[in-house]
Design a protein around this motif. Structure first.
Motif, PDB file in Angstrom:
ATOM      1  N   LEU A  69      10.351   3.906  -1.340  1.00 32.84           N
ATOM      2  CA  LEU A  69       9.029   4.238  -0.815  1.00 32.84           C
ATOM      3  C   LEU A  69       9.003   5.678  -0.285  1.00 32.84           C
ATOM      4  CD1 LEU A  69       6.197   3.138  -0.213  1.00 32.84           C
ATOM      5  CD2 LEU A  69       7.025   2.423   2.028  1.00 32.84           C
ATOM      6  N   VAL A  70      10.055   6.057   0.435  1.00 31.04           N
ATOM      7  CA  VAL A  70      10.144   7.428   0.958  1.00 31.04           C
ATOM      8  C   VAL A  70      10.082   8.435  -0.192  1.00 31.04           C
ATOM      9  CG1 VAL A  70      11.650   9.095   2.118  1.00 31.04           C
ATOM     10  CG2 VAL A  70      11.416   6.790   3.039  1.00 31.04           C
ATOM     11  N   LEU A  71      10.887   8.182  -1.246  1.00 30.98           N
ATOM     12  CA  LEU A  71      10.899   9.109  -2.381  1.00 30.98           C
ATOM     13  C   LEU A  71       9.545   9.150  -3.082  1.00 30.98           C
ATOM     14  CD1 LEU A  71      14.439   8.531  -3.937  1.00 30.98           C
ATOM     15  CD2 LEU A  71      13.618  10.525  -2.651  1.00 30.98           C
ATOM     16  N   ALA A  72       8.888   7.992  -3.174  1.00 30.05           N
ATOM     17  CA  ALA A  72       7.567   7.955  -3.812  1.00 30.05           C
ATOM     18  C   ALA A  72       6.573   8.804  -3.028  1.00 30.05           C
ATOM     19  CB  ALA A  72       7.071   6.506  -3.903  1.00 30.05           C
ATOM     20  N   VAL A  73       6.571   8.640  -1.694  1.00 26.51           N
ATOM     21  CA  VAL A  73       5.627   9.388  -0.854  1.00 26.51           C
ATOM     22  C   VAL A  73       5.899  10.893  -0.960  1.00 26.51           C
ATOM     23  CG1 VAL A  73       4.915   9.837   1.517  1.00 26.51           C
ATOM     24  CG2 VAL A  73       5.205   7.488   0.742  1.00 26.51           C
ATOM     25  N   SER A  75       7.338  12.510  -3.446  1.00 23.02           N
ATOM     26  CA  SER A  75       6.948  12.992  -4.775  1.00 23.02           C
ATOM     27  C   SER A  75       5.442  13.174  -4.871  1.00 23.02           C
ATOM     28  CB  SER A  75       7.406  12.016  -5.859  1.00 23.02           C
ATOM     29  OG  SER A  75       8.796  12.070  -5.986  1.00 23.02           O
TER      30      SER A  75
END
Lengths: 106, 200
Positions: A69-73, A75
């Motif tokens: 989720l952190v990486l998605a946000v 990106s």
């Protein structure tokens, strides 16, 4: 590993070449998207098996999910900012031509 | 498509949990996955080479066609690099996940087959979250007339799964740019993810 990746890139290039010069039978082109989807389902299923077998992944789903989720946000924010900062021109006239024609027709 | 893929993944996970594989079966399966992956990439290539209509549409739109996917890709990767400071994965691992550009089915399978199942799971979820979050934010961005930003955050799915919401909330005139953006990003995924993995 690198060998696999080179073969993959070669397969991609070969596919693009065959698709582009248009030597393939029409039937294959029509079923192409279906083949891609079915292959993806099969691969996702097999990946699922690998996740189910792998206790390290299976029992750490929560931390994996949070990191994901952190990486998605990040990106999303990254691509948003990059476009806001560097892509300044507003939708140009060309993009409206089709809609305009429809309006004129009426 | 998204719901089906998640269901298929869950069935796979349950199958893996119920059946116990010995190491030989596992190696056979890994090899099998490699072959299917090559097969998949080949057919994706045919799709790309055959999409002359999309390429033609792209030419009529001007430089935006290059700029939008280019800065989307750069932004995603820089975002993932900054994200690597927070999460439990190293720089290259985060770049590999961020270069999925929302195409979770492809990036996750390539990563799990060529690097690790764990990072593959991260890529699957991360890119799926990207699609879900985009789905929620796109209408808000469209209302504020941030059309390019809305297409940008969608990533590769702007050409298929998110095309509907983009067009519905932003207008019909976004169809071409949205499809071409997703198309270019999809091609970039097939190039960048294997490239990043080859450095790991």
């Amino acid at each position: 590993m690198i060998f696999n990746l080179i073969i993959m890139l070669a397969a991609l290039a070969f596919g693009i070449f065959l698709g582009f010069i248009g030597v393939l039978k029409e039937k294959l082109i029509i079923y192409n998207k279906k083949i891609i989807n079915l292959t993806i389902y099969l691969l996702i299923f097999l990946m699922g098996i690998k996740i189910g077998v792998n206790n390290d992944v299976f029992y750490n789903m929560k931390t994996i999910g949070i990191d994901a989720l952190v990486l998605a946000v990040f990106s999303i924010v990254g691509s948003y900012l990059a476009v806001t900062l560097f892509v300044k021109n507003k939708p140009n006239k060309n993009m409206f031509t089709i809609e305009n024609k429809e309006v004129e027709g009426k | 498509m998204s719901v089906k893929i998640i269901i298929v993944l869950l069935i796979g996970i349950i199958t893996g949990k119920v059946l116990s594989f010995n190491s030989i079966e596992f190696i056979v399966m890994d090899n099998f996955i490699q072959y299917i992956l090559i097969f998949l990439v080949f057919f994706v290539g045919i799709d790309v080479g055959n999409s002359k209509e999309t390429l033609k549409d792209g030419l009529t739109l001007g430089t935006i066609v290059i700029k939008l996917p280019f800065f989307t890709a750069i932004g995603s990767i820089i975002g993932a690099i900054i994200g690597s400071l927070i999460v439990n994965y190293n720089l290259l691992e985060c770049i590999a996940v961020g270069s999925g550009f929302g195409w979770y089915s492809f990036s996750s399978v390539v990563i799990s087959a060529n690097y690790s199942v764990k990072l593959g799971a991260v890529a699957f979820m991360s890119n799926l979250f990207r699609e879900l979050i985009s789905f929620l934010i796109i209408p808000i961005l469209m209302e504020k007339n941030k059309k390019y930003e809305a297409i940008s955050i969608s990533g590769a799915p702007s050409m298929d799964t998110l095309l509907g919401i983009i067009v519905n909330s932003g207008g019909k005139d976004l169809v071409f740019i949205s499809i071409v953006n997703g198309f270019i990003l999809s091609v970039l995924v097939t190039l960048i993810v294997p490239l990043v993995l080859s450095f790991m």
